[in-house]
Write a protein that holds these residues in place. Sequence first.
Motif, PDB file in Angstrom:
ATOM      1  N   UNK A 451       8.907  15.104   0.264  1.00 36.17           N
ATOM      2  CA  UNK A 451       9.801  15.126  -0.323  1.00 36.17           C
ATOM      3  C   UNK A 451       9.506  14.170  -1.925  1.00 36.17           C
ATOM      4  N   UNK A 452       8.601  14.574  -1.552  1.00 36.51           N
ATOM      5  CA  UNK A 452       8.705  13.899  -3.685  1.00 36.51           C
ATOM      6  C   UNK A 452       6.617  12.854  -3.508  1.00 36.51           C
ATOM      7  N   UNK A 453       6.952  12.394  -4.949  1.00 29.36           N
ATOM      8  CA  UNK A 453       5.366  12.146  -4.819  1.00 29.36           C
ATOM      9  C   UNK A 453       5.279  10.746  -4.060  1.00 29.36           C
ATOM     10  N   UNK A 454       4.225  10.525  -3.408  1.00 33.67           N
ATOM     11  CA  UNK A 454       3.736   9.505  -2.813  1.00 33.67           C
ATOM     12  C   UNK A 454       2.794   9.263  -3.700  1.00 33.67           C
ATOM     13  N   UNK A 455       3.003   7.673  -4.240  1.00 33.96           N
ATOM     14  CA  UNK A 455       2.337   6.675  -5.219  1.00 33.96           C
ATOM     15  C   UNK A 455       1.313   5.898  -4.670  1.00 33.96           C
ATOM     16  N   UNK A 456       1.512   4.882  -3.459  1.00 30.10           N
ATOM     17  CA  UNK A 456       0.540   3.843  -2.795  1.00 30.10           C
ATOM     18  C   UNK A 456       1.659   4.081  -1.481  1.00 30.10           C
ATOM     19  N   UNK A 457       0.421   3.524  -0.413  1.00 26.84           N
ATOM     20  CA  UNK A 457       0.690   3.367   0.890  1.00 26.84           C
ATOM     21  C   UNK A 457       0.156   2.185   1.040  1.00 26.84           C
ATOM     22  N   UNK A 458       0.052   1.170   2.091  1.00 26.81           N
ATOM     23  CA  UNK A 458      -0.205   0.225   2.919  1.00 26.81           C
ATOM     24  C   UNK A 458       0.164  -0.028   4.515  1.00 26.81           C
ATOM     25  N   UNK A 459      -0.470   0.011   5.555  1.00 24.74           N
ATOM     26  CA  UNK A 459      -0.592  -0.695   6.666  1.00 24.74           C
ATOM     27  C   UNK A 459       0.456  -2.448   6.694  1.00 24.74           C
ATOM     28  N   UNK A 460       0.517  -2.766   7.120  1.00 30.07           N
ATOM     29  CA  UNK A 460       0.722  -4.262   7.443  1.00 30.07           C
ATOM     30  C   UNK A 460       0.062  -4.939   8.013  1.00 30.07           C
ATOM     31  N   UNK A 461      -1.521  -6.233   7.144  1.00 28.76           N
ATOM     32  CA  UNK A 461      -2.430  -6.459   8.050  1.00 28.76           C
ATOM     33  C   UNK A 461      -2.826  -7.334   9.337  1.00 28.76           C
ATOM     34  N   UNK A 462      -1.568  -7.721   9.411  1.00 30.53           N
ATOM     35  CA  UNK A 462      -1.606  -8.328  11.267  1.00 30.53           C
ATOM     36  C   UNK A 462      -0.488  -7.170  12.109  1.00 30.53           C
ATOM     37  N   UNK A 463       0.331  -6.288  11.667  1.00 34.21           N
ATOM     38  CA  UNK A 463       0.810  -5.698  12.801  1.00 34.21           C
ATOM     39  C   UNK A 463       0.805  -4.123  12.297  1.00 34.21           C
ATOM     40  N   UNK A 464      -0.066  -3.127  12.424  1.00 28.66           N
ATOM     41  CA  UNK A 464      -0.460  -1.909  11.915  1.00 28.66           C
ATOM     42  C   UNK A 464       0.952  -0.660  12.511  1.00 28.66           C
ATOM     43  N   UNK A 465       1.710  -1.520  13.452  1.00 27.97           N
ATOM     44  CA  UNK A 465       2.950  -0.665  13.483  1.00 27.97           C
ATOM     45  C   UNK A 465       3.956  -0.256  12.569  1.00 27.97           C
ATOM     46  N   UNK A 466       3.142  -1.448  11.021  1.00 26.48           N
ATOM     47  CA  UNK A 466       4.950  -1.411  10.555  1.00 26.48           C
ATOM     48  C   UNK A 466       3.937  -0.496   8.290  1.00 26.48           C
ATOM     49  N   UNK A 467       4.518  -0.779   8.187  1.00 23.21           N
ATOM     50  CA  UNK A 467       3.575   0.199   6.931  1.00 23.21           C
ATOM     51  C   UNK A 467       4.873  -0.046   5.706  1.00 23.21           C
ATOM     52  N   UNK A 468       3.921  -0.289   4.449  1.00 20.08           N
ATOM     53  CA  UNK A 468       5.078   0.105   3.360  1.00 20.08           C
ATOM     54  C   UNK A 468       4.638   1.630   2.867  1.00 20.08           C
ATOM     55  N   UNK A 469       5.575   2.724   2.458  1.00 21.67           N
ATOM     56  CA  UNK A 469       5.212   3.497   1.218  1.00 21.67           C
ATOM     57  C   UNK A 469       6.348   3.833  -0.187  1.00 21.67           C
ATOM     58  N   UNK A 470       5.248   3.380  -1.013  1.00 20.16           N
ATOM     59  CA  UNK A 470       6.528   4.042  -1.842  1.00 20.16           C
ATOM     60  C   UNK A 470       6.060   5.262  -2.701  1.00 20.16           C
TER      61      UNK A 470
END
Length: 504
Positions: A451-470
């Motif tokens: 659905x587009x270009x993925x520039x960055x990805x990061x799991x939350x350090x203390x909770x791998x159930x969550x992440x950020x994707x740019x």
Amino acid sequence: MDGDYLMPGTKRPSDDLMSQSPMVTNGTSPPHLSGSDNDAKKVKLEQNSANGPSRVVHIRSLPPDCTEADVVQLGMPYGKMSNVLLLKQKNQAFLEFLDEQAAVTMVSFHQQNPAQIRMKPVYVQFSNHKELKTDQANSFQNATAQAALQAASAVMGGPTEEGQKRTTLRIIVEHLVYPVGIEVLYQIFSKFGKVLKMIIFTKNNSFQALIQMSDPVAANAAKLSLDGQNIYNGCCTLRIDYSKLNNLNVKYNNDKSRDFTNPNLPSGDPGLDQAMPFGAQVPQMSSYGVPSALGAARMMTLNAAAAAGNAVLLVSNLDEQKVTPDALFTLFGVYGDVHRVKILFNKKDNALVQMAEPHQAQLAIAHLDKVKVWGKNIRVTQSKHTLVQMPKEGQPDAGLTKDFTTSPLHRFKRPGSKNCQNIFPPSTVLHLSNIPPNVEEDFITDAFSQHGQVKAFKFFPKDRKMALIQMGSVDEAVTALIAMHNYPLSDTNHLRVSFSKSTI
């Protein structure tokens, strides 16, 4: 009372400030809030067998807008006070000093020099009671009384204590879900004394205000009582400290600044950006007053009457090849619970979206109007319709109308949900949650790259159930959110996607 400054057993009041009791305010100079409608505060008074001096002073003929802070300020020149009781329905108050001599000095002085509160003469005399005891069950009023006493104590305590001589407060509103403007803040802060001036602004992506009170007692009482409180249930949290500014320079009376002592100031450039967050309307003050600074009863969540208009939106300039009811449900569901969606049969680049509450419709307008969706800048406005009609039974609809009232994907069903605290405008960074432990980064980024270009990805350090994707752009992030929210990552885990204010 045993002389302790703070009454033992006083409970922290309810965590929201806006309620359904009406506010009385009109005219050019701002009145103070009248306080609780429940003036029948139970009081136990030990009778003083002698009619001589007492630590308790009785004050009569108070003005109707008198507050506990006004009574405490009248007593400040004479000594430390231990309790105050305001009987608003009777226009009377009782003020208890720590020692009898302070009360004697106050009564003696005002026998020769009539006292005034808010420019109205009041009568000061000894009470027939030697001690004042308030019922701890009535924390509704006790909280404001103790805040006024504590503020006075701080001001009287010594010249070096922080904030004693300061009258201007700096306010930050966190978890801003519902609109907050000058009128709402005025209602809340005027309970503690006269509000002279106010400026509101946005700084570092946070809604802030500077409020100049008439005196240090009022400023200190407001700070002590309101810091950490929520304006509405579960959101709009006040963070308060002192400003280094002693006097606010207000040049215009408009939505961004107000000098309540000078109603004749010009409004300034009408093209100024509106100070209201989200561009929404302030709830009508006649319907949503603050009956007490802190409120004891169960306070309300902002409801359907809080925002102007109705809950139905007209969305136009859609890509008619890509738009579906489910896509609009997902996108608009970021800002409220979507009940129904209808794509117009004869004009398929237009749709009606019915939200659960009018204030959610206001949030959607503010965040989604002119946002690029599938390469086109959509328009989001309020519809003249108040309800999205479902097609009659047996009438062909080609799947253009859908009812989502019972959908399990609503984000805001539970009052005070954490989702209320995480509503942000469309951004390149998306917040992902409900990720099962066996799903790796590559799997998620591959899915989003459709659905587009993925520039960055990061799991939350203390909770791998969550992440950020740019994503590469806001447009791509919007498209990815529509496509990937509720994406099945396992038999039991469906991805949750929302916009984030964070960066990677």
